[in-house]
Write a protein that holds these residues in place. Structure first.
Motif, PDB file in Angstrom:
ATOM      1  N   TRP A  30       0.734  -1.220   0.124  1.00 18.01           N
ATOM      2  CA  TRP A  30      -0.046   0.015  -0.209  1.00 18.01           C
ATOM      3  C   TRP A  30       0.723   1.290   0.025  1.00 18.01           C
ATOM      4  O   TRP A  30       0.645   2.308  -0.820  1.00 18.01           O
ATOM      5  N   LEU A  31       1.873   1.266   0.900  1.00 21.48           N
ATOM      6  CA  LEU A  31       2.657   2.485   0.911  1.00 21.48           C
ATOM      7  C   LEU A  31       3.362   2.655  -0.590  1.00 21.48           C
ATOM      8  O   LEU A  31       3.314   4.030  -0.824  1.00 21.48           O
ATOM      9  N   TYR A 112       7.924   7.882   0.375  1.00 26.49           N
ATOM     10  CA  TYR A 112       8.025   6.349   0.568  1.00 26.49           C
ATOM     11  C   TYR A 112       8.939   6.071   1.547  1.00 26.49           C
ATOM     12  O   TYR A 112       8.571   5.341   2.771  1.00 26.49           O
ATOM     13  N   ALA A 128       0.313   3.664   5.639  1.00 21.73           N
ATOM     14  CA  ALA A 128      -0.075   3.850   4.213  1.00 21.73           C
ATOM     15  C   ALA A 128      -1.121   4.894   4.274  1.00 21.73           C
ATOM     16  O   ALA A 128      -1.058   6.014   3.252  1.00 21.73           O
TER      17      ALA A 128
END
Length: 798
Positions: A30-31, A112, A128
């Motif tokens: 997800w991130l 990120y 996330a």
């Protein structure tokens, strides 16, 4: 013989198969998807609007490391970290688009990496979601490809607080903490100090965090070393630089800036002074809910302090778990520290100032979502509802982003257009630009910039004038709003096409450029006399006096000899209007005074182009010659200037006051029985036209010998509009002084064909001057010789 043996496989017992443990399903990245989405939005929405030019602050930062342009003035509050970040790219290419794309990739990767630090402290899904909430903000998205420090402070703050919390269980965390804090302090030193302050207090007060003390002190000092050295080199010390910074910021002190921050939530990107109303309140739900959600997150953490969940914390000491309360409270405290100077110490605001606080608050706020889903009776329905809410939030931010990106494009586009206009005026490096918005425009033109006043004051007036004497120079002022400073009253103003600025150039440089430029063909809209494809230079009356003293004295004497003169303006439909008025001279300017809401005043407010013809006197011979001044009328609303004018001429009040920017002065006289036309335009010598064999225009484009210039600033000899943009040739006066075929004013200032006198000699139906010289219906001078009905002040005696 029958073979009754059974197959071996049927007789031998089967071997037990080893148990294959079921591999756990890897959760979706997800991130990483959030970071990719962040880059895609920048590429699709932001860069198409910003890839052609740099903004004001960006120009300052990039100019420090751009080998192709002079460095702009670097004010005391700035730090050089962002310049060092883009230095390799700027050294390799001059493409702004390439710079934007590389910053897009770098910002997505940094997002990120910063939030990934927290995956050892919080559930991956919560991290996330926090990254999504922060990266979905319009100010975060528009800042991704920008050469500005605030986004990098925000990303660095997230990483620094995460590494700080990991210090008790991860030996590497101290080194990463020092590196990240040094980067934040290098990028924006004051913000680095505000971020380090609560971390230092926590490290001193909590035993488990004390190993972070050397990293905090060393990282902060390492990042601030350049800023401290520059403070002693340029300002005389740290305290002196802080004092200058306070002056630049408008005097740092107790200023409640919460209201300014609220009004600028949806733009503008810089609100100084912040007097705009809040735009689109319906799109501010997230911002207004953020403080409430933060308090709820802190309350939930305090309530659950005894119900800690097991958390992965690194490879060194897996048994050590950071307590739940610091995971929520420390980011909130750091966010408050970073917001403090912008909410309480300065009196203006910009949405980017609070980005570090938004980034830190996104993590604890994101933790409310899984907590609410677990506690709900119907988790699935609540999860769907929360997804809809987040989607609506992202959609509202996307709407604001599109509007902000378009505004950035318009602003930076004007900077680029102004730079191209200066280059067309002959400014080539080395050159100098000063005045309004000089820093970004000078960067795009490849010139130096200098200011003698304001927050970016970098030189003195004598030094500026010395530079202007030896290199091409331009002074930028908003067209129609600002009067040139005293040293530039005689400079020649050139409107920069596609922008709101005039570029004022010293007279000798203007004449040199006018002499060297090729002959240009000018076109305009003959019906409305709208925007021209080529602009004309202007100057003040003092500029005319300095360039042609004898001509100016003669023209001044002609206007002062009689009280009433004839003004030509443009109606709304583009046709000319002629009305009588009085002309005044004061402080090196030509002034026009009029009654409130008179027709000619409304004309000039709508279209500032005008011509005023001096009263030719009695008789028909024009023995004393004829003088006409054309230009643009700038309305003056400054109370001080209006008061000085009223004190000098005592006009009936209230009144409109206009200052003339001269584009052309024409004198027509009989010499040796023939008409001779003398024309002066800013930056050019006087041209003299004598009658030719065919009566056509002279080679230099002056008016024809037998027709003279049009009474309203009519067309030049090449068919273009007049120098001041006056009415087109089809609305000019007829050659014999009678009314023009379509209603243009006559050459002697008489009434136009459709505005002619009434049958009984009274005023014309729509305000044109009467046939016998009596007052016009709405604007004419008073019959008893007093001040004109429109408030035009009487001529100063002597």
């Amino acid at each position: 013989m029958e073979n009754t043996a059974a197959p071996a496989a049927a007789v031998l017992p089967s071997r037990p198969q080893p148990h294959q443990p079921r591999r756990p399903r890897r959760p979706p990245p997800w991130l990483g998807l959030v970071a990719i989405g962040y880059a895609v939005v920048q590429l699709a929405v932001v860069i198409p609007h910003t890839g052609h030019a740099l903004g004001w602050d960006e120009s300052v930062y990039v100019s420090q490391v751009d080998p192709r342009t002079p460095s702009a003035y670097f004010s005391a509050p700035r730090s050089r970290g962002i310049s060092l970040l883009v230095a390799p790219v700027v050294a390799a290419t001059d493409s702004i688009l390439v710079l934007r794309v590389l910053l897009m990739l770098l910002s997505a990767g940094a997002l990120y990496g910063a939030f990934r630090v927290w995956t050892r402290l919080l559930p991956v899904g919560q991290v996330a979601l926090g990254a999504l909430l922060f990266s979905g903000l319009w100010i975060t998205q528009i800042s991704g490809p920008a050469v500005m420090p605030n986004l990098w402070v925000a990303i660095g703050a997230v990483a620094a607080v995460g590494w700080f919390l990991r210090v008790p269980g991860d030996p590497r965390a101290r080194w990463w903490l020092a590196a990240v804090l040094a980067g934040v302090t290098l990028v924006r030193t004051p913000d680095g100090g505000w971020l380090a302050l609560p971390l230092l207090i926590g490290a001193i007060g909590v035993r488990a965090w004390r190993p972070a003390l050397p990293a905090l002190v060393g990282g902060a000092l390492l990042g601030a070393a350049q800023w401290i050295g520059e403070a002693y080199d340029r300002f005389g010390g740290i305290a002196e630089r802080l004092g200058v910074s306070s002056d630049v910021e408008g005097g740092m002190g107790l200023h409640l800036g919460v209201g300014a921050a609220l009004r600028s939530l949806n733009g503008p990107q810089l609100c100084r002074p912040c007097e705009v109303p809040l735009r689109h309140p319906e799109l501010t739900v997230w911002w207004l809910a953020l403080p409430v959600l933060t308090l709820l997150a802190v309350h939930a953490a305090l309530r659950d302090r005894h119900e800690l969940r097991r958390t992965r914390v690194g490879l060194g000491r897996p048994g050590v778990r950071p307590p739940a309360v610091p995971l929520t409270v420390l980011p909130v405290v750091c966010a408050a520290a970073l917001a403090l100077p912008y909410l309480l110490l300065i009196d203006y605001s910009a949405p980017r100032f609070l980005m570090p606080s938004y980034a830190l608050l996104a993590l604890p706020v994101a933790g409310l979502a899984p907590r609410a889903v677990r506690a709900a009776r119907s988790p699935r329905h609540l999860a769907v509802a929360l997804a809809v809410v987040v989607t609506a939030h992202l959609g509202s931010q996307f709407v604001v982003l599109g509007h902000a990106a378009q505004q950035s494009e318009a602003t930076t586009g004007r900077y680029r257009a102004a730079a191209h206009g200066l280059q067309r005026l002959g400014l080539r490096p080395p050159c100098l630009v000063t005045g309004d918005r000089a820093l970004p425009i000078a960067y795009h033109a490849g010139c130096s910039s200098a200011q003698t006043s304001g927050n970016n004051r970098s030189t003195t007036l004598p030094a500026l004038l010395r530079r202007a004497a030896r290199e091409p120079t331009a002074l930028l002022l908003p067209r129609g709003r600002a009067r040139p400073p005293s040293y530039a009253r005689t400079w020649v103003a050139y409107p920069l096409a596609g922008t709101e600025w005039n570029a004022y150039r010293p007279p000798d440089q203007a004449r040199e450029w006018e002499d060297g430029k090729p002959r240009q063909e000018v076109s305009g809209n003959g019906g409305s006399m709208g925007a021209m494809t080529t602009t004309y230079p202007t100057t003040s009356w003092a500029g005319f006096q300095a360039a042609e003293p004898a001509f100016a004295r003669y023209a001044l004497d002609r206007f002062r000899r009689y009280r009433h003169h004839v003004l030509a303006t443009l109606r709304q439909d583009g046709s000319p209007r002629v009305t009588p008025l009085e002309v005044n001279f004061l402080s090196g300017e030509l002034w026009l005074g009029m009654m409130p809401d008179s027709r000619k005043a409304l004309d000039l407010r709508r279209d500032p182009r005008f011509s005023v013809q001096a009263n030719p006197g009695p008789g028909e011979g024009l023995t004393e010659g004829d003088v006409r001044v054309s230009g643009r009328a700038v309305e003056v609303t400054d109370p001080g200037a209006v008061a000085r004018f009223a004190a000098e001429f005592r006009p009936p009040e209230p009144f409109h006051l206009f200052r003339a920017e001269v584009t052309e002065v024409v004198h027509i006289a009989k010499e040796d029985g023939a008409m001779v036309v003398r024309t002066w335009r800013p930056g050019r010598p006087v041209t003299v036209v004598r009658p030719g064999a065919d009566g056509g225009p002279s080679a230099d484009g002056g008016p024809s010998a037998d027709d003279g210039p049009s009474g309203d600033g009519g067309p030049s000899a090449d068919g273009g509009p007049s120098a001041d943009g006056g009415p087109s040739g089809d609305g000019g006066p007829s050659a014999d002084g009678g009314p023009s075929a379509d209603g243009g004013p006559s050459a002697d200032g008489g009434p136009s064909a459709d505005d002619g006198p009434s049958a009984d000699g009274g005023p014309s139906a729509d305000g044109g001057p009467s046939a016998d010289g009596g007052p016009s219906a709405d604007d004419g001078p008073s019959v008893n010789g007093g001040p004109s009905a429109d408030g035009g002040p009487p001529r100063a005696e002597g």
